[in-house]
Write a protein that holds these residues in place. Structure first.
Motif, PDB file in Angstrom:
ATOM      1  N   ARG A   1       0.907  -1.153  -0.085  1.00  0.00           N
ATOM      2  CA  ARG A   1      -0.028  -0.082  -0.015  1.00  0.00           C
ATOM      3  C   ARG A   1       0.829   1.128   0.100  1.00  0.00           C
ATOM      4  N   VAL A   2       2.057   1.368   0.764  1.00  0.00           N
ATOM      5  CA  VAL A   2       2.901   2.505   0.824  1.00  0.00           C
ATOM      6  C   VAL A   2       3.295   2.422  -0.604  1.00  0.00           C
ATOM      7  N   ALA A   3       3.968   1.356  -1.120  1.00  0.00           N
ATOM      8  CA  ALA A   3       4.587   1.539  -2.439  1.00  0.00           C
ATOM      9  C   ALA A   3       3.728   2.155  -3.617  1.00  0.00           C
ATOM     10  N   ARG A   4       2.518   1.677  -3.425  1.00  0.00           N
ATOM     11  CA  ARG A   4       1.432   2.183  -4.447  1.00  0.00           C
ATOM     12  C   ARG A   4       0.999   3.650  -4.391  1.00  0.00           C
ATOM     13  N   GLU A   5       0.686   4.113  -2.830  1.00  0.00           N
ATOM     14  CA  GLU A   5      -0.170   5.273  -2.747  1.00  0.00           C
ATOM     15  C   GLU A   5       1.130   6.451  -2.499  1.00  0.00           C
ATOM     16  N   GLN A   6       2.259   6.190  -1.567  1.00  0.00           N
ATOM     17  CA  GLN A   6       3.003   7.236  -1.281  1.00  0.00           C
ATOM     18  C   GLN A   6       4.350   7.289  -2.370  1.00  0.00           C
ATOM     19  N   LEU A   7       4.614   6.212  -2.872  1.00  0.00           N
ATOM     20  CA  LEU A   7       5.687   6.193  -3.515  1.00  0.00           C
ATOM     21  C   LEU A   7       5.304   6.184  -5.478  1.00  0.00           C
ATOM     22  N   GLY A   8       4.160   5.830  -5.409  1.00  0.00           N
ATOM     23  CA  GLY A   8       3.816   5.962  -6.841  1.00  0.00           C
ATOM     24  C   GLY A   8       4.122   4.590  -7.795  1.00  0.00           C
ATOM     25  N   MET A   9       4.401   3.631  -7.029  1.00  0.00           N
ATOM     26  CA  MET A   9       5.067   2.421  -7.883  1.00  0.00           C
ATOM     27  C   MET A   9       3.741   1.661  -8.103  1.00  0.00           C
ATOM     28  N   SER A  10       3.946   0.525  -9.089  1.00  0.00           N
ATOM     29  CA  SER A  10       2.943  -0.274  -9.625  1.00  0.00           C
ATOM     30  C   SER A  10       3.623  -1.680  -9.971  1.00  0.00           C
TER      31      SER A  10
END
Length: 131
Positions: free
Chosen positions: A83-92
């Motif tokens: 969740r942190v990678a997707r929401e805060q770091l913009g990763m996919s």
């Protein structure tokens, strides 16, 4: 006779001191033992208070350690990290073609496009091109 009666009737200071000396020594001994006993009891009570404080501090630190372990486990949870990678770091997740799986018997086409210093290794880049 007057001389004999005067000697019996007179009491010398030295004689009185010799009679009182054992009593004074006994009293001094009892006083010293009493002082030592009271001192030792005070030291035992003081040590008990110190031990109680140390046990309370130990319980507090154990609770804090347990809380920090729980916090660490929460922070390391895979769902939270995703969740942190997707929401805060913009990763996919990468596209299927950008992921290369290396096994014991690497495919021939992956070996052909690999870098010369690392045989059998293919690095996924942006757009799926190998380096």
């Amino acid at each position: 006779m007057s001389k004999a009666s005067s000697q019996r009737g007179s009491v010398s200071v030295t004689g009185v001191l010799l009679h009182l000396l054992p009593a004074v020594l006994l009293f001094t001994l009892f006083a010293a033992v009493g002082i030592l006993h009271v001192t030792s009891r005070v030291m035992v009570v003081d040590m008990g208070y110190r031990l109680s404080r140390a046990e309370a501090e130990s319980r507090t630190l154990t609770r804090e350690n347990d809380r920090l372990k729980l916090e660490l486990a929460t922070l390391k949870a895979p769902t939270r990290l995703e969740r942190v990678a997707r929401e805060q770091l913009g990763m996919s997740m990468p596209a299927g073609s950008a992921v290369v799986s290396l096994g014991a018997d690497a495919p021939a086409r992956a070996s052909a496009s690999a870098s010369p210093d690392k045989p059998g290794v293919r690095v996924a880049g942006r757009g799926g091109a190998a380096r």
